[in-house]
Design a protein around this motif. Sequence first.
Motif, PDB file in Angstrom:
ATOM      1  N   HIS A 135       4.696   0.051   9.856  1.00 52.53           N
ATOM      2  CA  HIS A 135       4.350  -0.486   8.535  1.00 52.53           C
ATOM      3  C   HIS A 135       3.891  -1.939   8.641  1.00 52.53           C
ATOM      4  O   HIS A 135       2.854  -2.324   8.079  1.00 52.53           O
ATOM      5  CB  HIS A 135       5.549  -0.387   7.595  1.00 52.53           C
ATOM      6  CG  HIS A 135       5.281  -0.969   6.235  1.00 52.53           C
ATOM      7  ND1 HIS A 135       4.387  -0.419   5.359  1.00 52.53           N
ATOM      8  CD2 HIS A 135       5.781  -2.078   5.621  1.00 52.53           C
ATOM      9  CE1 HIS A 135       4.345  -1.146   4.252  1.00 52.53           C
ATOM     10  NE2 HIS A 135       5.184  -2.156   4.391  1.00 52.53           N
ATOM     11  N   ARG A 136       4.641  -2.721   9.375  1.00 52.12           N
ATOM     12  CA  ARG A 136       4.326  -4.156   9.483  1.00 52.12           C
ATOM     13  C   ARG A 136       2.953  -4.387  10.113  1.00 52.12           C
ATOM     14  O   ARG A 136       2.196  -5.256   9.663  1.00 52.12           O
ATOM     15  CB  ARG A 136       5.400  -4.849  10.307  1.00 52.12           C
ATOM     16  CG  ARG A 136       5.251  -6.376  10.392  1.00 52.12           C
ATOM     17  CD  ARG A 136       6.400  -6.999  11.142  1.00 52.12           C
ATOM     18  NE  ARG A 136       6.357  -6.700  12.569  1.00 52.12           N
ATOM     19  CZ  ARG A 136       5.624  -7.379  13.462  1.00 52.12           C
ATOM     20  NH1 ARG A 136       4.865  -8.385  13.045  1.00 52.12           N
ATOM     21  NH2 ARG A 136       5.662  -7.055  14.739  1.00 52.12           N
ATOM     22  N   LYS A 137       2.620  -3.595  11.116  1.00 55.48           N
ATOM     23  CA  LYS A 137       1.408  -3.865  11.888  1.00 55.48           C
ATOM     24  C   LYS A 137       0.153  -3.177  11.362  1.00 55.48           C
ATOM     25  O   LYS A 137      -0.950  -3.513  11.794  1.00 55.48           O
ATOM     26  CB  LYS A 137       1.628  -3.455  13.346  1.00 55.48           C
ATOM     27  CG  LYS A 137       2.613  -4.364  14.069  1.00 55.48           C
ATOM     28  CD  LYS A 137       2.573  -4.153  15.568  1.00 55.48           C
ATOM     29  CE  LYS A 137       3.415  -5.205  16.281  1.00 55.48           C
ATOM     30  NZ  LYS A 137       3.317  -5.095  17.759  1.00 55.48           N
ATOM     31  N   THR A 138       0.302  -2.211  10.444  1.00 51.50           N
ATOM     32  CA  THR A 138      -0.900  -1.485  10.013  1.00 51.50           C
ATOM     33  C   THR A 138      -1.343  -1.822   8.592  1.00 51.50           C
ATOM     34  O   THR A 138      -2.292  -1.217   8.085  1.00 51.50           O
ATOM     35  CB  THR A 138      -0.705   0.039  10.131  1.00 51.50           C
ATOM     36  OG1 THR A 138       0.373   0.470   9.282  1.00 51.50           O
ATOM     37  CG2 THR A 138      -0.412   0.439  11.572  1.00 51.50           C
ATOM     38  N   VAL A 139      -0.696  -2.781   7.942  1.00 51.78           N
ATOM     39  CA  VAL A 139      -1.212  -3.267   6.662  1.00 51.78           C
ATOM     40  C   VAL A 139      -2.492  -4.050   6.943  1.00 51.78           C
ATOM     41  O   VAL A 139      -2.521  -4.922   7.811  1.00 51.78           O
ATOM     42  CB  VAL A 139      -0.183  -4.164   5.944  1.00 51.78           C
ATOM     43  CG1 VAL A 139      -0.810  -4.827   4.728  1.00 51.78           C
ATOM     44  CG2 VAL A 139       1.034  -3.352   5.531  1.00 51.78           C
TER      45      VAL A 139
END
Length: 399
Positions: free
Chosen positions: A130-134
């Motif tokens: 979640h953190r890296k694919t926004v």
Amino acid sequence: MKLNGNSLDEVLKKEALSDEDIVFLLGLTEPEDCKKLQEAAYKKTTELMGNKVYYRGLIEVSNVCTVDCRYCGIRKDNHGVHRYTLSKEEILEAAMFAAENGYGSICLQAGERNDPKFVSFISDCLREIHRKTVSESLPNSLGITLSLGDQTKEVYEEWAEASGNRQNLRYLARFESSNQELFDFLHNVLHKKSKQLEHRLQCLQWLKECGYQVGTGVMIGIPGQKLEDLCSDIRLYQKLEADMIGMGPYLMSEGGDLKSLGQTENKKLFQLSLNMIAVTRLVMGNINIAAATAMQVLDPQGRETAISYGANVVMPNLTPLQYREGYQLYDKKPGLKDDPETFGLKLEERIQSKGREVGWNLSGSSRKWLNRTGNSQEGYDGKKGAGEQFVVWIKSSES
């Protein structure tokens, strides 16, 4: 062909199909009749779901399994399999590939484990994904489908929280057969009761309570299975109010416990599987239906043909190449050497040949779930690199 005086055309025009109708349609074998069924399902898919097919980048996290389902090539008692578990870095790399190449959504799949170490590992991975694919293209991050077996409600809730994106969160837990005897035949090794249908159905209820888009499915062509059993499977889909369906043909596995029984002849099994997809679309309406990779075992164009019969989801394999040999649930699994860099684009061409287009950068949430929950679906224009944001509001025209 006729059923109780009604022609095939008349049956296909019905708004609601009876059990007799369903069994009749599932049993179609003549090419002309099957073509009519295909056209009806394709038309209904277009009307209710639009023209897009959605990618779920498949990441086969681990082939370590603690249960012994008799049909499965990675079952616990198959000691000929080299076991592996991807590192968090390998999972994130595959997820980033999906995000950067417009897939919009991924699926994390693994053998079944319930130990705290594994549960925490999955939670960790979900938070990092979640953190890296926004991004500008994915403002809410990648959509996630989990296919990790029976867990407690507390674990389902932990993973939902860790995902950071409950609006695009799915779980696939197939019940394989609604026939209790067939279920036990598939799952219960002599003197070992490893699975219970009632518990699997309880898990599906917990998933719904935790807010997941709930997916399930069955095996088609199980030894001893009747068309009436498949009809009962579809009725259970209805009862569960399933948001998505992932089902495929029963295929033999050398690593399984049932290889002596063989399997249905390929052409017959292929048509039955296509009929099941089409009839499920006609009965269930605005749900997501996956075109199973297993269809490619029966026919080189199996996945694309499934799309023409009503499927609208495909799952390109993003598992690192060196691990794929170890994740064969059935024999002759295709795509073991497919390069993710080129495969997604080649698949797009084949999807377009069926009159569909890929929903690039779209999570592709189930419209049945959107209607039921009153959610909207946010995404971007369906071409990679397009920068125009839009919001699709799904009105409750279908229950």
